[in-house]
Each structure stands twice: as C-alpha cells, then as structure tokens.
Design an enzyme around this catalytic site. Sequence first.
Site, mmCIF file in Angstrom:
data_model
loop_
_atom_site.group_PDB
_atom_site.id
_atom_site.type_symbol
_atom_site.label_atom_id
_atom_site.label_comp_id
_atom_site.label_asym_id
_atom_site.label_seq_id
_atom_site.Cartn_x
_atom_site.Cartn_y
_atom_site.Cartn_z
ATOM 1 C CB ILE A 189 -0.961 -0.033 1.208
ATOM 2 C CG1 ILE A 189 -1.951 -1.194 1.036
ATOM 3 C CG2 ILE A 189 -1.707 1.287 1.364
ATOM 4 C CD1 ILE A 189 -2.867 -1.438 2.207
ATOM 5 C CG HIS A 443 5.242 -14.959 -31.171
ATOM 6 N ND1 HIS A 443 6.304 -14.529 -30.397
ATOM 7 C CD2 HIS A 443 5.437 -14.447 -32.421
ATOM 8 C CE1 HIS A 443 7.125 -13.812 -31.162
ATOM 9 N NE2 HIS A 443 6.611 -13.749 -32.389
HETATM 10 C C1 LIG Z 1 -5.595 1.400 0.955
HETATM 11 C C2 LIG Z 1 -5.877 -0.076 0.855
HETATM 12 C C3 LIG Z 1 -5.642 -0.720 -0.355
HETATM 13 C C4 LIG Z 1 -5.897 -2.086 -0.472
HETATM 14 N N1 LIG Z 1 -5.657 -2.696 -1.674
HETATM 15 C C5 LIG Z 1 -5.910 -4.009 -1.818
HETATM 16 C C6 LIG Z 1 -5.693 -4.677 -3.054
HETATM 17 O O1 LIG Z 1 -5.273 -4.078 -4.024
HETATM 18 N N2 LIG Z 1 -5.970 -5.997 -3.147
HETATM 19 C C7 LIG Z 1 -6.452 -6.702 -2.092
HETATM 20 O O2 LIG Z 1 -6.696 -7.905 -2.237
HETATM 21 N N3 LIG Z 1 -6.666 -6.109 -0.893
HETATM 22 C C8 LIG Z 1 -6.412 -4.791 -0.731
HETATM 23 N N4 LIG Z 1 -6.639 -4.177 0.476
HETATM 24 C C9 LIG Z 1 -7.082 -5.004 1.618
HETATM 25 C C10 LIG Z 1 -8.596 -5.245 1.552
HETATM 26 O O3 LIG Z 1 -9.281 -4.027 1.497
HETATM 27 C C11 LIG Z 1 -9.031 -6.038 2.773
HETATM 28 O O4 LIG Z 1 -8.213 -7.176 2.905
HETATM 29 C C12 LIG Z 1 -10.482 -6.471 2.652
HETATM 30 O O5 LIG Z 1 -11.337 -5.350 2.577
HETATM 31 C C13 LIG Z 1 -10.881 -7.343 3.852
HETATM 32 O O6 LIG Z 1 -12.230 -7.681 3.751
HETATM 33 P P1 LIG Z 1 -13.101 -7.979 5.063
HETATM 34 O O7 LIG Z 1 -14.447 -8.360 4.567
HETATM 35 O O8 LIG Z 1 -12.366 -8.912 5.927
HETATM 36 O O9 LIG Z 1 -13.162 -6.600 5.862
HETATM 37 P P2 LIG Z 1 -13.670 -5.148 5.444
HETATM 38 O O10 LIG Z 1 -13.613 -4.953 3.974
HETATM 39 O O11 LIG Z 1 -12.891 -4.203 6.286
HETATM 40 O O12 LIG Z 1 -15.186 -5.121 5.882
HETATM 41 C C14 LIG Z 1 -15.561 -5.122 7.227
HETATM 42 C C15 LIG Z 1 -17.052 -4.863 7.321
HETATM 43 O O13 LIG Z 1 -17.502 -5.053 8.662
HETATM 44 C C16 LIG Z 1 -18.315 -3.953 9.047
HETATM 45 N N5 LIG Z 1 -18.235 -3.909 10.527
HETATM 46 C C17 LIG Z 1 -17.123 -3.847 11.302
HETATM 47 N N6 LIG Z 1 -17.449 -3.955 12.610
HETATM 48 C C18 LIG Z 1 -18.797 -4.095 12.660
HETATM 49 C C19 LIG Z 1 -19.733 -4.277 13.714
HETATM 50 N N7 LIG Z 1 -19.344 -4.356 14.997
HETATM 51 N N8 LIG Z 1 -21.033 -4.363 13.396
HETATM 52 C C20 LIG Z 1 -21.456 -4.294 12.110
HETATM 53 N N9 LIG Z 1 -20.613 -4.161 11.067
HETATM 54 C C21 LIG Z 1 -19.303 -4.064 11.340
HETATM 55 C C22 LIG Z 1 -17.737 -2.773 8.267
HETATM 56 O O14 LIG Z 1 -18.653 -1.736 8.132
HETATM 57 C C23 LIG Z 1 -17.469 -3.467 6.928
HETATM 58 O O15 LIG Z 1 -18.647 -3.572 6.166
HETATM 59 C C24 LIG Z 1 -6.398 -2.807 0.632
HETATM 60 C C25 LIG Z 1 -6.650 -2.160 1.853
HETATM 61 C C26 LIG Z 1 -6.381 -0.809 1.961
HETATM 62 C C27 LIG Z 1 -6.656 -0.109 3.282
#
Ligand SMILES: Cc1cc2nc3c(=O)[nH]c(=O)nc-3n(C[C@H](O)[C@H](O)[C@H](O)COP(=O)(O)OP(=O)(O)OC[C@H]3O[C@@H](n4cnc5c(N)ncnc54)[C@H](O)[C@@H]3O)c2cc1C
Length: 465
Positions: A189, A443
């Site tokens: 990042i 190619h």
């Molecule tokens: C700047 C940046 C660039 C990135 N680029 C890439 C990339 O190019 N490729 C890649 O594969 N990954 C990338 N990532 C990583 C990727 O964004 C995360 O790995 C991914 O979003 C994880 O998914 P998740 O569902 O675990 O969590 P999240 O996407 O964080 O979703 C969490 C969800 O839980 C909800 N939530 C949290 N707590 C509660 C609660 N108590 N009650 C109700 N809802 C709640 C939030 O609102 C959200 O909807 C990047 C991250 C960042 C910050």
Amino acid sequence: MVVGDVTTAVSTLIVGAGPGGYVAAIRAAQLGQSVTMVVDGPLGGTCLNRGCIPLKALVSASRRFRQLNDESLQTMGIQTGTTSFDWGKMQAWKTGVVERLSGGVEKLLAGHKIEIVHGLGWFLNERELRVEGEYGSHRLAFEKCLLATGASPCELPGLPFGENVLSPQQALALSELPASINVVGDDYIALELASLYGNLGVATTLLTKGDKLLPEVEPAAMRLVQAGLRKLGVQVVTNAQWLKMAAGELVYEAGGQEKRLAGPVVVSGGIQPNTDKLNLKEAGVKTGRNGEITVNPAQVTNLPDILAVGDVTGQIALASVAYKQARVAAETLDGRKVAYDPQAVPIVVHTTPELAYTGLSAEAARLEGFEVVTGRFPLAANSRGLTLNSENGVALVVAEKGSGLLLGMTIVGLQAGDLIMEASLGIEMGATLTDLAEILHPHPGLGEMTLESVESAMGLAIHTL
Ligand SMILES: Cc1cc2nc3c(=O)[nH]c(=O)nc-3n(C[C@H](O)[C@H](O)[C@H](O)COP(=O)(O)OP(=O)(O)OC[C@H]3O[C@@H](n4cnc5c(N)ncnc54)[C@H](O)[C@@H]3O)c2cc1C
C-alpha cells in the site's frame, strides 16, 4: 425486521459487508440458507470504499497521466503537447467507480434475498447479537453467526493519526493535492501510494524503518521497482528511525543525522482486527495476541456455530483471501467438509513497473528446506514488450531441483498482475517446469516471459543467452 428492543430469531447471521461478509452471504444464500446481514458502514467494506478500488482507480488515472508525458511515446512518434490533470475530477471519477460497484453489491444482496440491518453489532451472549442502528436497538438470536468485521489501520509510535498524519484510507480522499507528501511504510500500500503521488508530480518521500521495501520479494525484482520509483522522483529512505512529528514536520534520523520533511505524512503501518467493539468475551469467542479471531481451516472459531473470515482473522490482509475464506465458510455452514488451504497467494503491487508474485521466493524456498533451481527472462528480450515500447521488467521462476516442481514466480513489468495467474494456477495444480514449458503461449505475447523464464530454469531458453 421488527424494530425496537425485541428479539428476532434469524437463521444465518453475517456481521460485516466487505469482501468477506457479502461473498459469504451470497454463497450461503445460493446454498439455500436464509441470511441476515448486519453492517455499520457502506456495502463493500474497506476494499470497495476505502481500499483496493479507490487506490487502484487513482493509481491507474495517475499512471495514464504520467504515460502521456513519457518519452517512450515520443520515441514511437507520438506528440502529446501540454497535458494537465484535475485532481477534483479524478476524485469524482474514482467516487463514481466506487458507487457503481457498491450499488452492484446492493443489487446482488437484494437479488439473493439477503436481509440487511444497518447498525453496529455486538454480542450479548453466544446466541444473541445486539444491533444499535438508525432504527433503534435490535436483538438478533441466531442459529449460526459469521463474523467479517475487517480491520482498521494501525498507528505507529510517534505518529498518531491526526491533521497531518493520515491513514491510507484518508490519504485517498485528500480534497487537495499537497506540494509534497511523505509515505511511511514498507508494504504494497505504501508503494502504491508513493507511485500515485509520484505520477502526479508531488514531491514524494517513502520512508521505511527497515532496510528494505517489501522484504519478502525477490531482490532482483525489487531493484526494478525501486528504479521505477526513482524515475517518478520518489525519494526512498530506508533505516529511518525515531520518526515523529514536530511543528507540523516529520522528524526522523537516518545515517546518524536528524532530518525534517514538510508536508502531510501517510502511515501504512499494518492493521488491527476489528474485534474491540464485538464484545467477544460475552460470547466466549477466543482471540489471538493481536485481537484477531482464531479459526480452523474450515473458518470455525472455538465455538462450533460462530465462524469468522477476512481481515478480522489476522490472515494476510487481501480481499482475495477474504473472498476465498468466505466461500469456504459458507460451505462449512452448509455442512460440507471444506478448508481454506491455498498453495499460493498471488500479490500484485501497482507500481510502475507493476510487480506481481506468487508462491515462494528463492530464499523462502531454501528456508523451507527445498533445493532450488531458478530461471529468469528479461522483458527487454520479449518481442511483445518491444512492440509495446516497454523493456523494463523480468520474470523470475523458482522450482524444486530434480522434480522441477514449480514453487514460485515473480514478474515485473506490463500486466504483471494478470500474467502471474499462470504460475499461481501451476502451483495450485502441482505443475512442474516441464508442464509449463509444454503449453503454447501466444506470440508475440508478454506470457512468453513466463515460458522462457521456465525454460531458462531448465537451461533451455531460446531468446536469451
Ligand atoms: C488502501 C488499501 C488498499 C488495499 N488494496 C488491496 C488490493 O489491491 N488488493 C487486495 O486484495 N486487498 C487490498 N486491500 C485489503 C482489503 O481491502 C481487505 O483485505 C479487505 O477489505 C478485507 O475484507 P473484510 O471483509 O475482511 O473486511 P472489510 O472490507 O474491512 O469489511 C468489514 C465490514 O464489517 C463492518 N463492521 C465492522 N465492525 C462491525 C460491527 N461491529 N457491526 C457491524 N458491522 C461491522 C464494516 O462496516 C465493513 O462492512 C487494501 C486495503 C487498503 C486499506
């Protein structure tokens, strides 16, 4: 949904609507489950709203702007004249991409009849979740619960987030571009943010406390990536110590000297799983040392009816990882015997040149006890690279000596992020160098770099000595 502090019985409850949550919800619904989703932010989570998509949109736009001014166009006989960009319009376009994708997720969830409850959720006990949201308080009594609450950016000591110290998410939403910016971190990042600002002509310094950027990547590949950063004017400072803010400036020590840098600071210093607000103790869900929810390969926590996926599990923070774990979790909920057990995790870094890697580097393979053979093929010797007027890149392959079992691949150059999938598929399928060498590659094509790096490991490359 009944409104008020009453208990509603639900079947499968999913907390979070990022890549982990929404994919698990859709797959669970496809498998016939009745799904309710609790979410306290926009659909699509970090990836879609504050991470992968906005960053990739801005990096791509900035890269295209940069290419207009690249001397390689003139070499090809193309004159572009004076070029400029409008940061406000670039931001608006990025927001449009995000909204389009977020709207798509909303339609998909509705199409699978997934009920959405907006609000923050936390456990009352191991069978009930309370949700505090726009329509008051709900108690949801669930049969099964899947947690996909993601993670939040970590501060670094001496650099608490504030007006001049930004998280990567905040850095993507700057209303104005500063004249100079300092990015602190050594992960993908940090490199992508530095490329974004460098592409747009912002005086950018990339600082890392360690002696390397992306220490897990093949050094030969990183040399090309660092040369690319230098070409954009990005100053890379390694071994930067004692980073702190003083009088609005970033102060650090490098090479025994104290130095100062003006401009905002962006810190990409890792992530902290979002478990603090979940009241996991009441449910009895176990967490690890960093607050991550511990799960088995079927994505089940220490409690059989509570699962977790994505960043909250402390796995490598990638949307692709969350997507896969989500599919596994949904199938576990359906009673199937499945496991999250990838043989290779492809990682793409949108620098210029682009970097992509999968499986093991040569050093990592040796540390795992393999005797290895390696091969390399430069983009400068690839005919498609020359027709694209792009010579800056390489393909590096690692395989087990003797068996030829493919262990890893690193690609630098145009479309590395797409090219890497051939090797990732090969590693997943237990392919050998011979298997890859037997495949016809179009190619002239950039994929021939992969073929010839494999042949070079076999001592048989045609287009390089
Ligand atoms: C700047 C940046 C660039 C990135 N680029 C890439 C990339 O190019 N490729 C890649 O594969 N990954 C990338 N990532 C990583 C990727 O964004 C995360 O790995 C991914 O979003 C994880 O998914 P998740 O569902 O675990 O969590 P999240 O996407 O964080 O979703 C969490 C969800 O839980 C909800 N939530 C949290 N707590 C509660 C609660 N108590 N009650 C109700 N809802 C709640 C939030 O609102 C959200 O909807 C990047 C991250 C960042 C910050």
